[in-house]
Design a protein around this motif. Structure first.
Motif, short mmCIF file in Angstrom:
data_model
loop_
_atom_site.label_atom_id
_atom_site.label_comp_id
_atom_site.label_asym_id
_atom_site.label_seq_id
_atom_site.Cartn_x
_atom_site.Cartn_y
_atom_site.Cartn_z
N GLU A 22 39.28 22.31 29.23
CA GLU A 22 39.22 21.69 30.55
C GLU A 22 39.69 22.70 31.59
O GLU A 22 40.71 23.35 31.40
N GLY A 23 38.92 22.85 32.64
CA GLY A 23 39.32 23.80 33.67
C GLY A 23 38.13 24.53 34.24
O GLY A 23 36.99 24.04 34.21
N MET A 24 38.35 25.71 34.75
CA MET A 24 37.30 26.50 35.38
C MET A 24 37.56 27.98 35.12
O MET A 24 38.66 28.36 34.71
N THR A 25 36.54 28.80 35.36
CA THR A 25 36.76 30.24 35.20
C THR A 25 37.75 30.73 36.25
O THR A 25 37.93 30.11 37.31
N LEU A 26 38.37 31.85 35.95
CA LEU A 26 39.33 32.41 36.90
C LEU A 26 38.64 32.81 38.19
O LEU A 26 39.23 32.76 39.28
N MET A 27 37.37 33.18 38.09
CA MET A 27 36.61 33.52 39.30
C MET A 27 36.52 32.31 40.24
O MET A 27 36.78 32.41 41.45
N SER A 28 36.19 31.14 39.67
CA SER A 28 36.11 29.92 40.48
C SER A 28 37.49 29.51 40.99
O SER A 28 37.63 29.07 42.14
N TRP A 29 38.51 29.68 40.15
CA TRP A 29 39.86 29.29 40.55
C TRP A 29 40.35 30.13 41.73
O TRP A 29 40.96 29.62 42.66
N ILE A 30 40.07 31.44 41.70
CA ILE A 30 40.50 32.32 42.79
C ILE A 30 39.77 31.97 44.09
O ILE A 30 40.35 32.03 45.18
N ARG A 31 38.50 31.60 43.98
CA ARG A 31 37.77 31.19 45.18
C ARG A 31 38.42 29.98 45.83
O ARG A 31 38.40 29.83 47.05
N ARG A 32 38.99 29.10 45.02
CA ARG A 32 39.65 27.90 45.55
C ARG A 32 41.10 28.19 45.95
O ARG A 32 41.69 27.42 46.73
N ASN A 33 41.67 29.25 45.40
CA ASN A 33 43.08 29.58 45.67
C ASN A 33 43.20 31.07 46.03
O ASN A 33 43.88 31.83 45.33
N PRO A 34 42.56 31.50 47.09
CA PRO A 34 42.52 32.95 47.40
C PRO A 34 43.88 33.58 47.62
O PRO A 34 44.06 34.76 47.30
N ILE A 35 44.83 32.83 48.15
CA ILE A 35 46.13 33.44 48.42
C ILE A 35 46.92 33.70 47.13
O ILE A 35 47.92 34.41 47.15
N ARG A 36 46.45 33.15 46.01
CA ARG A 36 47.13 33.36 44.73
C ARG A 36 46.37 34.36 43.85
O ARG A 36 46.67 34.50 42.66
N ALA A 37 45.42 35.05 44.45
CA ALA A 37 44.61 35.99 43.68
C ALA A 37 45.47 37.09 43.04
O ALA A 37 45.26 37.46 41.88
N GLY A 38 46.43 37.62 43.79
CA GLY A 38 47.27 38.68 43.26
C GLY A 38 48.04 38.23 42.03
O GLY A 38 48.12 38.95 41.02
N TRP A 39 48.60 37.02 42.10
CA TRP A 39 49.33 36.48 40.95
C TRP A 39 48.41 36.32 39.75
O TRP A 39 48.76 36.69 38.62
N ALA A 40 47.21 35.76 39.99
CA ALA A 40 46.26 35.53 38.89
C ALA A 40 45.85 36.83 38.22
O ALA A 40 45.78 36.92 36.98
N LEU A 41 45.59 37.86 39.00
CA LEU A 41 45.19 39.14 38.44
C LEU A 41 46.34 39.79 37.66
O LEU A 41 46.12 40.44 36.64
N SER A 42 47.57 39.61 38.15
CA SER A 42 48.72 40.13 37.43
C SER A 42 48.87 39.45 36.07
O SER A 42 49.14 40.11 35.05
N GLN A 43 48.69 38.13 36.03
CA GLN A 43 48.77 37.40 34.76
C GLN A 43 47.65 37.84 33.82
O GLN A 43 47.85 37.98 32.62
N MET A 44 46.48 38.05 34.37
CA MET A 44 45.34 38.48 33.58
C MET A 44 45.61 39.85 32.94
O MET A 44 45.28 40.08 31.76
N GLY A 45 46.22 40.76 33.69
CA GLY A 45 46.56 42.07 33.16
C GLY A 45 47.55 41.98 32.01
O GLY A 45 47.45 42.71 31.02
N LYS A 46 48.51 41.07 32.12
CA LYS A 46 49.49 40.89 31.05
C LYS A 46 48.83 40.34 29.78
O LYS A 46 49.18 40.75 28.66
N ILE A 47 47.88 39.43 29.94
CA ILE A 47 47.16 38.90 28.79
C ILE A 47 46.35 40.00 28.11
O ILE A 47 46.30 40.09 26.88
N HIS A 48 45.72 40.84 28.93
CA HIS A 48 44.94 41.94 28.37
C HIS A 48 45.83 42.88 27.56
O HIS A 48 45.45 43.32 26.45
#
Length: 290
Positions: free
Chosen positions: A97-123
């Protein structure tokens, strides 16, 4: 430097073998991508049905890699089993349940930096896992270079350079970008393991960088600035969470970029990608694309 640890399946999952369902009614549609469509199978499961152009080898690799990644603790939806439906080949997954991170960032642009940082940690955490019996990433790159459009002399020079790069057998995703990470109530989950391989983490980072900057998507100047920033933010987060250095990443750029030419889709960023490719080929003394 140690990049991975060995993980094993715990045997609790259903065996990923082919099954044929008894119902013949159509399934509720969820989403579609370039190689497959996703349908709701009910009871918390989703069925990913592949297009005819997708090879059996790629489907099998996606099953094996997703199960292995899940067993290693990577946040992902591990395959439950292979299943055919109306003559189409597919894989059953837990429904996310949910959406791709691309769609989530479009809805939450001010949190893009946080999302990308979390993504880097997962990688970075993904690369701690061993790639086990997956195909060799070095061999994949060599094959893509050899069958790509670059001149023969450049191909030979690039493959010779590739052989000088360090070996590793970390679990690499091969297609790690905003469309293959989902934001769910349980957190970020990595999907689509069809391009997985065992190889050096830095090569996987370069691939993500290129997908973020030059992959399919909008290419107006404002979006391009954002894409370049996002790739930089992702790379910085990754390096902070791993033992991979900027120099490690830099060394893999020429061969990963040259390999991408084999099946790269044309985008509005073609001139920028050519500058990227030519610049890294010159830097490492390999040559240039005519």
């Amino acid at each position: 430097m140690v990049y991975h640890a060995i993980c094993r399946q715990d045997g609790t999952m259903d065996s990923p073998i082919d099954k044929q369902p008894s119902p013949s009614e159509s399934l509720p549609f969820i989403a579609k991508g370039a190689s497959a469509e996703m349908f709701d199978l009910g009871e918390g499961q989703a069925l990913k049905l592949f297009r005819d152009s997708v090879s059996d080898e790629m489907i099998a690799r996606e099953v094996d890699a997703s199960v292995h990644a899940g067993a290693c603790g990577v946040p992902t939806a591990a395959a439950i089993r292979r299943q055919s439906w109306s003559g189409r080949r597919g894989i059953v997954y837990p429904r996310l349940e949910g959406m791709t991170l691309m769609s989530w960032i479009r809805r939450n642009p001010i949190r893009a930096g946080w999302a990308l940082s979390q993504m880097g940690k997962i990688h970075a955490a993904m690369h701690v896992a061993d790639g086990e019996n997956l195909r060799s990433l070095k061999q994949v790159l060599a094959t893509d270079i050899a069958y790509g459009p670059a001149p023969d002399a450049l191909q030979r020079a690039a493959i010779a350079y590739l052989e000088t790069l360090p070996d590793s057998d970390a679990l690499t995703h091969g297609d790690f970008h905003l469309g293959n990470v989902m934001m769910t109530p349980q957190g970020m989950m990595v999907i689509d393991w069809s391009k997985a391989a065992a190889g050096h983490p830095a090569a996987d980072v370069v691939r993500s960088e290129m997908l973020m900057r030059f992959g399919i998507g909008p290419s107006d100047w404002v979006t391009n600035l954002w894409r370049d920033w996002a790739a930089q933010r992702l790379r910085k987060s990754y390096m902070s969470a791993s033992g991979v250095t900027a120099n490690d990443i830099d060394k893999w750029r020429p061969v990963v970029a040259l390999a991408w030419l084999r099946a790269r889709d044309a985008t509005g960023r073609a001139p920028a990608f050519k500058r990227y490719l030519d610049g890294t080929l010159r830097k490492w003394g390999i040559g240039r694309v005519a």
